[in-house]
Design a protein around this motif. Structure first.
Motif, PDB file in Angstrom:
ATOM      1  N   LEU A   1       0.811  -1.218   0.000  1.00 55.80           N
ATOM      2  CA  LEU A   1       0.000   0.000   0.000  1.00 55.80           C
ATOM      3  C   LEU A   1       0.844   1.269   0.000  1.00 55.80           C
ATOM      4  O   LEU A   1       0.373   2.335  -0.399  1.00 55.80           O
ATOM      5  N   LYS A   2       2.082   1.164   0.460  1.00 54.62           N
ATOM      6  CA  LYS A   2       2.945   2.341   0.546  1.00 54.62           C
ATOM      7  C   LYS A   2       3.047   3.047  -0.804  1.00 54.62           C
ATOM      8  O   LYS A   2       3.080   4.284  -0.884  1.00 54.62           O
ATOM      9  N   SER A   3       3.051   2.273  -1.872  1.00 51.50           N
ATOM     10  CA  SER A   3       3.193   2.864  -3.213  1.00 51.50           C
ATOM     11  C   SER A   3       1.962   3.683  -3.620  1.00 51.50           C
ATOM     12  O   SER A   3       2.021   4.447  -4.580  1.00 51.50           O
ATOM     13  N   CYS A   4       0.857   3.489  -2.895  1.00 51.03           N
ATOM     14  CA  CYS A   4      -0.401   4.183  -3.247  1.00 51.03           C
ATOM     15  C   CYS A   4      -0.664   5.396  -2.367  1.00 51.03           C
ATOM     16  O   CYS A   4      -1.740   6.001  -2.440  1.00 51.03           O
ATOM     17  N   GLU A   5       0.284   5.754  -1.512  1.00 51.68           N
ATOM     18  CA  GLU A   5       0.035   6.821  -0.541  1.00 51.68           C
ATOM     19  C   GLU A   5      -0.349   8.134  -1.225  1.00 51.68           C
ATOM     20  O   GLU A   5      -1.271   8.832  -0.793  1.00 51.68           O
ATOM     21  N   ASP A   6       0.334   8.489  -2.313  1.00 52.43           N
ATOM     22  CA  ASP A   6       0.012   9.738  -3.017  1.00 52.43           C
ATOM     23  C   ASP A   6      -1.403   9.709  -3.590  1.00 52.43           C
ATOM     24  O   ASP A   6      -2.125  10.719  -3.548  1.00 52.43           O
ATOM     25  N   THR A   7      -1.786   8.545  -4.130  1.00 55.32           N
ATOM     26  CA  THR A   7      -3.149   8.408  -4.666  1.00 55.32           C
ATOM     27  C   THR A   7      -4.182   8.610  -3.566  1.00 55.32           C
ATOM     28  O   THR A   7      -5.201   9.293  -3.763  1.00 55.32           O
ATOM     29  N   LEU A   8      -3.927   8.032  -2.396  1.00 60.33           N
ATOM     30  CA  LEU A   8      -4.850   8.169  -1.274  1.00 60.33           C
ATOM     31  C   LEU A   8      -4.934   9.619  -0.804  1.00 60.33           C
ATOM     32  O   LEU A   8      -6.022  10.121  -0.483  1.00 60.33           O
ATOM     33  N   LEU A   9      -3.803  10.302  -0.766  1.00 62.10           N
ATOM     34  CA  LEU A   9      -3.806  11.715  -0.368  1.00 62.10           C
ATOM     35  C   LEU A   9      -4.610  12.559  -1.354  1.00 62.10           C
ATOM     36  O   LEU A   9      -5.329  13.482  -0.961  1.00 62.10           O
ATOM     37  N   GLN A  10      -4.502  12.230  -2.637  1.00 61.57           N
ATOM     38  CA  GLN A  10      -5.277  12.960  -3.646  1.00 61.57           C
ATOM     39  C   GLN A  10      -6.777  12.735  -3.468  1.00 61.57           C
ATOM     40  O   GLN A  10      -7.592  13.646  -3.670  1.00 61.57           O
ATOM     41  N   LEU A  11      -7.150  11.519  -3.065  1.00 60.98           N
ATOM     42  CA  LEU A  11      -8.570  11.214  -2.858  1.00 60.98           C
ATOM     43  C   LEU A  11      -9.167  12.026  -1.711  1.00 60.98           C
ATOM     44  O   LEU A  11     -10.385  12.224  -1.652  1.00 60.98           O
ATOM     45  N   LEU A  12      -8.316  12.475  -0.776  1.00 63.97           N
ATOM     46  CA  LEU A  12      -8.820  13.322   0.315  1.00 63.97           C
ATOM     47  C   LEU A  12      -9.303  14.676  -0.196  1.00 63.97           C
ATOM     48  O   LEU A  12      -9.998  15.405   0.519  1.00 63.97           O
ATOM     49  N   ASN A  13      -8.937  15.022  -1.424  1.00 66.93           N
ATOM     50  CA  ASN A  13      -9.324  16.312  -1.989  1.00 66.93           C
ATOM     51  C   ASN A  13     -10.597  16.236  -2.828  1.00 66.93           C
ATOM     52  O   ASN A  13     -10.988  17.231  -3.448  1.00 66.93           O
ATOM     53  N   VAL A  14     -11.227  15.044  -2.851  1.00 63.74           N
ATOM     54  CA  VAL A  14     -12.463  14.906  -3.622  1.00 63.74           C
ATOM     55  C   VAL A  14     -13.513  15.859  -3.071  1.00 63.74           C
ATOM     56  O   VAL A  14     -13.718  15.962  -1.848  1.00 63.74           O
ATOM     57  N   GLU A  15     -14.158  16.571  -3.962  1.00 61.95           N
ATOM     58  CA  GLU A  15     -15.141  17.573  -3.560  1.00 61.95           C
ATOM     59  C   GLU A  15     -16.445  16.918  -3.090  1.00 61.95           C
ATOM     60  O   GLU A  15     -16.870  15.888  -3.613  1.00 61.95           O
ATOM     61  N   THR A  16     -17.057  17.539  -2.088  1.00 60.08           N
ATOM     62  CA  THR A  16     -18.347  17.085  -1.568  1.00 60.08           C
ATOM     63  C   THR A  16     -19.449  18.026  -2.045  1.00 60.08           C
ATOM     64  O   THR A  16     -19.260  19.231  -2.109  1.00 60.08           O
ATOM     65  N   ASN A  17     -20.607  17.455  -2.407  1.00 57.66           N
ATOM     66  CA  ASN A  17     -21.770  18.302  -2.695  1.00 57.66           C
ATOM     67  C   ASN A  17     -22.961  17.782  -1.902  1.00 57.66           C
ATOM     68  O   ASN A  17     -22.854  16.780  -1.194  1.00 57.66           O
ATOM     69  N   ASN A  18     -24.073  18.429  -2.002  1.00 54.75           N
ATOM     70  CA  ASN A  18     -25.245  18.082  -1.192  1.00 54.75           C
ATOM     71  C   ASN A  18     -25.788  16.688  -1.488  1.00 54.75           C
ATOM     72  O   ASN A  18     -26.434  16.077  -0.644  1.00 54.75           O
ATOM     73  N   THR A  19     -25.543  16.196  -2.703  1.00 49.33           N
ATOM     74  CA  THR A  19     -26.135  14.905  -3.073  1.00 49.33           C
ATOM     75  C   THR A  19     -25.284  13.717  -2.642  1.00 49.33           C
ATOM     76  O   THR A  19     -25.785  12.607  -2.519  1.00 49.33           O
ATOM     77  N   ASN A  20     -23.977  13.935  -2.409  1.00 54.57           N
ATOM     78  CA  ASN A  20     -23.123  12.798  -2.072  1.00 54.57           C
ATOM     79  C   ASN A  20     -22.291  13.028  -0.819  1.00 54.57           C
ATOM     80  O   ASN A  20     -21.242  12.417  -0.635  1.00 54.57           O
ATOM     81  N   ALA A  21     -22.740  13.928   0.065  1.00 57.51           N
ATOM     82  CA  ALA A  21     -21.954  14.301   1.248  1.00 57.51           C
ATOM     83  C   ALA A  21     -21.624  13.097   2.125  1.00 57.51           C
ATOM     84  O   ALA A  21     -20.469  12.915   2.541  1.00 57.51           O
ATOM     85  N   SER A  22     -22.618  12.259   2.395  1.00 55.35           N
ATOM     86  CA  SER A  22     -22.370  11.110   3.271  1.00 55.35           C
ATOM     87  C   SER A  22     -21.441  10.095   2.613  1.00 55.35           C
ATOM     88  O   SER A  22     -20.593   9.492   3.279  1.00 55.35           O
ATOM     89  N   ASP A  23     -21.583   9.897   1.307  1.00 47.51           N
ATOM     90  CA  ASP A  23     -20.711   8.953   0.599  1.00 47.51           C
ATOM     91  C   ASP A  23     -19.263   9.408   0.642  1.00 47.51           C
ATOM     92  O   ASP A  23     -18.359   8.604   0.920  1.00 47.51           O
ATOM     93  N   ILE A  24     -19.020  10.678   0.370  1.00 47.26           N
ATOM     94  CA  ILE A  24     -17.657  11.196   0.369  1.00 47.26           C
ATOM     95  C   ILE A  24     -17.079  11.211   1.776  1.00 47.26           C
ATOM     96  O   ILE A  24     -15.888  10.967   1.985  1.00 47.26           O
ATOM     97  N   MET A  25     -17.931  11.470   2.763  1.00 48.76           N
ATOM     98  CA  MET A  25     -17.468  11.446   4.153  1.00 48.76           C
ATOM     99  C   MET A  25     -17.007  10.043   4.544  1.00 48.76           C
ATOM    100  O   MET A  25     -15.972   9.875   5.203  1.00 48.76           O
ATOM    101  N   CYS A  26     -17.761   9.037   4.140  1.00 45.00           N
ATOM    102  CA  CYS A  26     -17.360   7.646   4.399  1.00 45.00           C
ATOM    103  C   CYS A  26     -16.027   7.334   3.728  1.00 45.00           C
ATOM    104  O   CYS A  26     -15.150   6.687   4.319  1.00 45.00           O
ATOM    105  N   LEU A  27     -15.888   7.778   2.481  1.00 41.64           N
ATOM    106  CA  LEU A  27     -14.666   7.530   1.727  1.00 41.64           C
ATOM    107  C   LEU A  27     -13.459   8.182   2.401  1.00 41.64           C
ATOM    108  O   LEU A  27     -12.432   7.533   2.645  1.00 41.64           O
ATOM    109  N   LYS A  28     -13.578   9.461   2.730  1.00 43.81           N
ATOM    110  CA  LYS A  28     -12.451  10.179   3.321  1.00 43.81           C
ATOM    111  C   LYS A  28     -12.076   9.620   4.698  1.00 43.81           C
ATOM    112  O   LYS A  28     -10.895   9.555   5.059  1.00 43.81           O
ATOM    113  N   THR A  29     -13.084   9.212   5.459  1.00 45.15           N
ATOM    114  CA  THR A  29     -12.816   8.634   6.783  1.00 45.15           C
ATOM    115  C   THR A  29     -12.010   7.344   6.655  1.00 45.15           C
ATOM    116  O   THR A  29     -11.029   7.126   7.383  1.00 45.15           O
ATOM    117  N   ALA A  30     -12.405   6.479   5.728  1.00 43.31           N
ATOM    118  CA  ALA A  30     -11.680   5.222   5.518  1.00 43.31           C
ATOM    119  C   ALA A  30     -10.260   5.491   5.026  1.00 43.31           C
ATOM    120  O   ALA A  30      -9.306   4.822   5.466  1.00 43.31           O
TER     121      ALA A  30
END
Length: 635
Positions: free
Chosen positions: A222-251
């Motif tokens: 997984l170490k090789s994917c650290e940059d990809t994971l950090l980029q995923l933390l920047n995924v934008e949240t909107n009113n229709t998918n707030a809970s989904d993105i929150m679950c993703l960022k938490t994991a």
């Protein structure tokens, strides 16, 4: 030749001519069991029929029946993995999805017995084959003409990964198999959110979070994917998918912390960024979400509208994300204890003329605060303690009454109860790991101690073991920190104040709760004996007698060890000699030691995580008695 039928003694004739209640209940139970056996046989036949409709019907029925824990364990034991396993790689996508879903339900509800049975019957082979198929062949193309097929494949994949997640979270054999088949390399392909969408990336990260716990093999991949994971933390949240993105960022935050914990010289900035994400998750106001739900659920008893369904789904996903965040924070602040210390569990005692003072130091004042300064600062700046504390507060009675009116509301209340318990466990670890000023000072710790005590001894259902265990753990941790300040806040303590603790220990069937209450009583006695008031001395004698009497009635060696360890803490200083003499401490300990050592011999192989406390007491108790005998003679 037939077997000879054994003669049975005839029962006495029933004088009233009616079956007794016992006979009726027994017959009813037999009928229920017969019905279940018949139903299971029918389901097993459908699953193996070869007809798609019958297979799907059988799998759906199987999943429904598996909601009962004992039945789920029985189904797993019946060799369901051998029947359903091949269906995981069936050509029909609906069969694959239903198979994975049914197996996941069996595992979730059947618990340890189900995990063992499924793995013994080699469920991992077809499961791995399915995931390899998706890795090799599948890339969802969102063509409107194939939208249903894409959704079916997506559901099958999510169910398969969730099944793997469940197995890896609860069984070491599943993790070993996953390492052997290099499933990490397969799963990281599904980090591409632009191709697979938030749902698939989220369940993949959640699965890898469990798979990577204490697993250096997975972390190295997984170490090789650290940059990809950090980029995923920047995924934008909107009113229709707030809970989904929150679950993703938490994991993702949890996975980044796992990677950082195993990688040397990893910048603390990654961990701090992850904690900030967890803080954001915990910032969501549960009370407001519950208020919104309580305003719509009572009017949705018969048929839920799409709007209501979405609100329920989004709220439950948000509650799930918060539970996940609490668990990640708790793990971040936990310290692994050495548990392979069997060498100190034999009957030999180290003979010495004097006590090793290090063994008898007041352990309450030596808490190891090992979190890096950068982490402590982000905990402080994000106000983590308050956010975790807010999650310990139970749902109010009015909201509870409203939500209890339908099934969805009851499920939400159960989820909030679990969140409440996880918050107490998280608080326990935070209190033990953070500086006093980060915890809000001694006054705030004392307030938390009092409030949690109200929950434990007044508000909680006596049968709610999950809450009692987590809350008493937090209470115990708070008292340990309070003891560091040599507080005089307990000088006004009375027998009426401590009696609920004594009663709770005597009445509780759960060993972990008893151990926590024993430590709370012991720590209070230790604080009082250091404050040296006449009223306090009388309470110390009362609590000491309670701890000694508890040893005579306790069935668990490790809980008995907690009592003895508390006694050694209380009477480690020479200033305690007079009190020790007044309660005949040495004589009572002489009586208890053979009983303790006998229990240790009997239960040695079942101590598991509790071997450390038993080993400590087993090593020190005889030396402590000899030392105390000499001291009391001079009183």
């Amino acid at each position: 030749m037939g077997k000879q039928k054994r003669e049975r003694r005839k029962p006495r004739k029933n004088p009233i001519g009616l079956p007794s209640v016992k006979d009726f209940e027994s017959a009813n139970a037999e009928n229920i069991n017969d019905d279940r056996e018949t139903a299971l046989e029918r389901v097993y036949e459908e699953i193996q029929s070869g007809n798609i409709e019958e297979i799907l019907s059988g799998l759906q029925t199987l999943e429904s029946m598996s909601c009962e824990s004992m039945l789920a364990a029985q189904i797993a034991k019946d060799g369901i993995a051998k029947m359903v396993g091949p269906l995981l790689v069936d050509h029909n996508v609906l069969v694959r999805a239903e198979s994975a879903s049914a197996l996941r339900c069996i595992a979730d509800n059947g618990k340890e017995e189900a995990y063992k049975s499924l793995l013994k019957d080699d469920i991992m082979t077809p499961l791995c084959s399915l995931l390899i198929q998706y890795y090799t062949d599948w890339q969802p193309i969102l063509d409107q003409n194939e939208i249903n097929k894409v959704n079916d494949e997506k559901e099958a994949f999510i169910q398969a990964v969730t099944l793997l997640w469940t197995l890896c979270e609860n069984n070491e054999c599943a993790i070993k198999y996953a390492n052997k088949e290099d499933l990490v390399s397969i799963l990281i392909k599904f980090f591409d959110i632009t191709v697979y969408g938030a749902d698939i990336v989220t369940v993949t990260v959640q699965c890898l979070l469990s798979l990577s716990e204490d697993n250096s093999t997975a972390i190295n991949k997984l170490k090789s994917c650290e940059d990809t994971l950090l980029q995923l933390l920047n995924v934008e949240t909107n009113n229709t998918n707030a809970s989904d993105i929150m679950c993703l960022k938490t994991a993702i935050a949890g996975l980044l912390i796992n990677i950082s914990n195993y990688v040397e010289n990893n910048p603390m900035s990654t961990v701090c960024k992850a904690i900030a994400v967890l803080s954001e998750t915990l910032s969501v106001d549960c009370k407001q979400l519950l208020s919104n739900l309580s305003s719509i659920l009572p009017y949705e008893k018969n048929a839920f509208s799409n709007t209501a369904k979405k609100k329920v789904r989004d709220s439950r996903r948000m509650f799930g994300a918060q539970q996940h965040a609490l668990e990640i924070l708790a793990n971040l602040c936990s310290e692994e204890q050495e548990s392979d210390n069997d060498s100190n569990l034999d009957d030999s005692d180290c003979e010495t003329n004097s006590i090793d003072n290090a063994c008898l130091d007041n352990k309450l004042c030596n808490i190891n605060l090992s979190l890096p300064l950068e982490v402590i600062e982000v905990f402080n700046s994000c106000n983590i303690i308050k956010k975790v504390w807010d999650k310990t507060i139970a749902v109010d009675k009015d909201t509870t009454e409203i939500l209890e009116q339908n099934v969805e509301g009851k499920a939400i209340l159960q989820q909030m109860h679990t969140l409440n318990c996880r918050a107490h466990l998280c608080l326990n670890n935070l209190i033990s790991s953070l500086e006093v000023d980060v915890l809000g000072g001694m006054e705030n710790i004392y307030r938390m101690w009092v409030d949690i005590g109200t929950v434990v001894f007044k508000d909680a259902n006596p049968n709610d073991i999950e809450l009692l265990e987590s809350a008493t753990a937090a209470m115990r941790a708070a008292l340990q920190r309070l003891s560091e300040g040599k507080p005089n806040i307990f000088n006004q303590l009375t027998l009426a104040d401590i009696q609920p603790m004594l009663n709770g220990e005597q009445q509780c069937s759960n060993a972990n709760v008893r151990a926590n209450l024993i430590r709370i009583v012991g720590n209070l006695a230790l604080i009082l004996i250091n404050n040296c008031t006449s009223e306090g001395s009388e309470l110390v004698k009362l609590m000491s007698t309670f701890l000694l009497n508890t040893c005579t009635m306790e069935s668990k060696a490790w809980v008995m060890a907690e009592s003895l360890d508390a006694i050694m803490d209380i009477y480690s200083e020479d200033e305690s000699n007079r009190l020790a003499s007044e309660i005949n401490l040495v004589e009572k300990l002489h009586t208890l030691v053979p009983l303790f050592k006998h229990k240790v011999r009997q239960q040695k192989k079942t101590l598991r995580d509790n071997v450390a406390i038993v080993s400590t007491v087993n090593t020190n108790i005889t030396r402590f008695i000899k030392y105390k005998e000499k001291q009391i003679k001079n009183v």
